[in-house]
Design an enzyme around this catalytic site. Structure first.
Site: not given
Ligand code: ADP
Ligand code: AMP
Length: 215
Positions: A130, A174
């Site tokens: 990512r 995580r």
């Molecule tokens: P989250 O917010 O749930 O942690 P992200 O939206 O940041 O996940 O996506 C995680 C990674 O997977 C990113 O690198 C994104 O570009 C990729 N990704 C997201 N959705 C898809 C999909 N449907 N197919 C392939 N790759 C994806």
């Molecule tokens: P995310 O962008 O949702 O993957 O979150 C990244 C990190 O932010 C998490 O691993 C937590 O450390 C923190 N975080 C995001 N949302 C929350 C929440 N609702 N409560 C507590 N920590 C959070």
């Protein structure tokens, strides 16, 4: 008319952030992504950001009172808007109770929870590749959704970065936190019949279409 309230939930890497921006703009909802808001604070080295970073770097949840304070300010600022889409909040049962309380104050309630489901192998593959734009928050994947030019954001031209918590040991932590804290909340939503499950393994556009048809 009452604001609609939707929640995007799912394991790290499910694609919540990728979907959230498009869905919010398609439905004219205010997007509240706690991860993005916290990373913004970390980047600006605010008091909240300095505290939050110490938890985020370890893959732990930031203390609930800090997150809910931030959320409440955001809801207040946007009250009366068409709807809200939450990404990354609530993260556990206690945050969900606090969200319900906050919404009640504004005579609002959650309409539906969209759960994006992906396999464990998919999560690792997605998170280790990512990249995010620190400016406009666009999300990329070096294999599945690479930027057009070098590692620059297609949208605003900013240099893309790897998140500090997208390291193998932190990803593992995580996932543990997700299974221990967030999964019980998903089970609770399922029992309430308020959840719609989406297959997050499909291509982003297909996932988006499926979510939109359920909102
Ligand atoms: P989250 O917010 O749930 O942690 P992200 O939206 O940041 O996940 O996506 C995680 C990674 O997977 C990113 O690198 C994104 O570009 C990729 N990704 C997201 N959705 C898809 C999909 N449907 N197919 C392939 N790759 C994806
Ligand atoms: P995310 O962008 O949702 O993957 O979150 C990244 C990190 O932010 C998490 O691993 C937590 O450390 C923190 N975080 C995001 N949302 C929350 C929440 N609702 N409560 C507590 N920590 C959070």
């Amino acid at each position: 008319m009452k604001s609609k309230i939707y929640i995007l939930i799912g394991p790290p890497g499910a694609g919540k952030g990728t979907q959230a921006k498009n869905i919010a703009s398609n439905k004219d909802f205010v997007l509240i992504s706690t991860g993005d808001l916290l990373r913004d604070n970390v980047g600006r080295k605010t008091e909240l950001g300095v505290i939050a970073k110490s938890y985020m770097d370890k893959g732990e949840l930031v203390p609930t009172e800090l997150v809910t304070k931030m959320i409440k300010a955001n809801i207040k600022q946007n009250i009366g808007k068409n709807g809200f889409l939450f990404d990354g909040f609530p993260r556990d049962l206690s945050q969900n109770s606090l969200l319900d309380e906050m919404l009640k104050e504004f005579d609002l309630e959650v309409d539906r929870i969209i759960y994006i489901d992906v396999k464990n192998e998919t999560i690792y593959e997605r998170l280790t590749n990512r990249r995010i734009c620190p400016k406009c928050k666009d999300v990329y994947h070096m294999k599945y959704n690479p930027p057009k030019k070098d590692e620059l954001c297609d949208n605003c031209g900013e240099q893309l970065i790897t998140r500090d918590d997208d390291k193998l040991d932190v990803i593992k932590k995580r996932l543990d936190v997700y299974h221990n804290s967030t999964q019980p909340l998903v089970d609770y939503f399922e029992k309430m019949g308020k959840i719609t499950k989406i297959n997050g393994e499909k291509a982003p556009k297909e996932v988006e279409a499926e979510i939109i048809s359920n909102i």
